[in-house]
Design an enzyme around this catalytic site. Structure first.
Site, mmCIF file in Angstrom:
data_model
loop_
_atom_site.group_PDB
_atom_site.id
_atom_site.type_symbol
_atom_site.label_atom_id
_atom_site.label_comp_id
_atom_site.label_asym_id
_atom_site.label_seq_id
_atom_site.Cartn_x
_atom_site.Cartn_y
_atom_site.Cartn_z
ATOM 1 N N SER A 1 69.556 29.697 19.989
ATOM 2 C CA SER A 1 70.185 29.034 21.228
ATOM 3 C C SER A 1 71.595 28.976 21.344
ATOM 4 O O SER A 1 72.356 28.086 21.808
ATOM 5 C CB SER A 1 69.808 27.513 21.117
ATOM 6 N N HIS B 1 62.758 39.460 12.029
ATOM 7 C CA HIS B 1 63.070 38.404 12.918
ATOM 8 C C HIS B 1 62.023 37.340 12.717
ATOM 9 O O HIS B 1 60.814 37.575 12.135
ATOM 10 C CB HIS B 1 62.855 39.009 14.284
ATOM 11 N N GLU C 1 60.109 35.750 14.237
ATOM 12 C CA GLU C 1 58.971 35.872 15.132
ATOM 13 C C GLU C 1 57.944 36.787 14.194
ATOM 14 O O GLU C 1 56.830 36.663 14.521
ATOM 15 C CB GLU C 1 59.212 35.982 16.416
ATOM 16 N N GLY D 1 64.977 29.558 20.459
ATOM 17 C CA GLY D 1 64.425 29.207 21.794
ATOM 18 C C GLY D 1 64.197 27.812 21.903
ATOM 19 O O GLY D 1 63.465 27.665 23.050
ATOM 20 N N ASN E 1 69.027 40.420 21.931
ATOM 21 C CA ASN E 1 67.742 40.549 21.485
ATOM 22 C C ASN E 1 66.762 40.033 22.709
ATOM 23 O O ASN E 1 66.297 39.046 23.018
ATOM 24 C CB ASN E 1 67.309 39.878 20.187
#
Ligand code: PGA
Length: 263
Positions: free
Chosen positions: A223, A107, A109, A184, A19
């Site tokens: 991560s 997602h 986000e 992240g 992604n």
């Protein structure tokens, strides 16, 4: 991952998806795509499915660069509508036309920053499947929800909303578990934490009528890097990964794909 060694589980081919989020430009993408082609060869692709999801404007560039490579193309989102007066939106049909195999939906986000609801997520996933795309539906709890011990409750809500898609084929319907606190942040879920949630996801989908639940690929995201991929993919219900930051570095991403192939 378990390759059919539990009764009724059936084989699950590993899947590793990059992604790219809102990163890249023509020059950087060109180098990354070329390096991916060089390091992810037919041998590896015989054992693991690999896809990359660039931003919309670069899908055509990636489609050309990846032609005949065996590396699939995906989009990071799509419209909840079929076509028409929806300024700025991109339809499932357009993505299929561009050569996409996959679309990521829901997602975190988009759920948190852009207000995407469970209803939007299922509508988008339905559009993708109707257009012949595979869909990667993201679910996951926030740090606050986990600290309150509500992670299963949150996942149950996100998964139950997908019940209208229960007839989806195992080849085309993928769920990515992405704990928001691990995205992240450099803070990965432990393999045991991730496995517990993956087992929960599989059971919940089965209980909501997904006949193919035992055969669905469940990806872990948050991560993942070359250094921790093998221990995650070794878990029984982790069938691959949805990779953000590490997908922008060809050697890292290829190493993650190799770990999935060996699991
Ligand atoms: P990350 O992102 O690998 O950078 O944590 C994963 C994702 O958001 O899909």
């Amino acid at each position: 991952m378990t390759l059919g060694n539990r009764p009724g589980s059936g084989p699950r081919t590993a899947l590793v998806v990059g992604n790219w989020k809102m990163n890249g430009d023509f020059a950087a993408n060109g180098s990354l795509l070329e390096a991916l082609r060089a390091s992810i060869d037919a041998d590896l692709l015989a054992r693991v499915e690999v896809a990359v999801c660039p931003p919309y404007p670069y899908l055509a560039q990636a489609a050309t660069a990846l032609r005949d490579s065996g590396i699939a193309l995906g989009a990071q989102d799509l419209a909840a509508y079929a076509n028409g007066a929806y300024t700025g939106e991109v339809s499932a049909q357009m993505l299929a036309d561009l050569g996409c195999r996959w679309a990521i939906v829901g997602h975190s986000e988009r759920r948190t920053l852009l207000g995407e609801t469970d209803a939007t997520v299922v509508a988008k996933a339905g559009r993708a499947l109707d257009a012949g795309l595979g869909v990667i539906v993201c679910v996951g709890e926030t740090l606050e929800e986990r600290e309150q011990g509500r992670e299963r409750e949150v996942l149950a809500r996100q998964l139950d909303a997908l019940a209208p898609l229960a007839a989806a084929e195992a080849t085309d319907f993928v769920v990515a578990y992405e704990p928001v606190w691990a995205i992240g942040t450099g803070r990965t879920a432990t393999p045991e934490q991730a496995q517990a949630m993956h087992a929960f996801i599989r059971e919940r989908l089965a209980s909501r009528g997904f006949a193919a639940a035992a055969r669905l690929r469940l990806l872990y995201g948050g991560s993942v890097k070359a250094a921790n991929a093998a221990s995650l993919f070794a878990m029984a219900d982790i069938d691959g990964g949805l990779i953000g930051g590490a997908a922008l570095v060809a050697e890292e991403f290829a190493a993650i794909a190799r770990s999935a192939a060996l699991a």
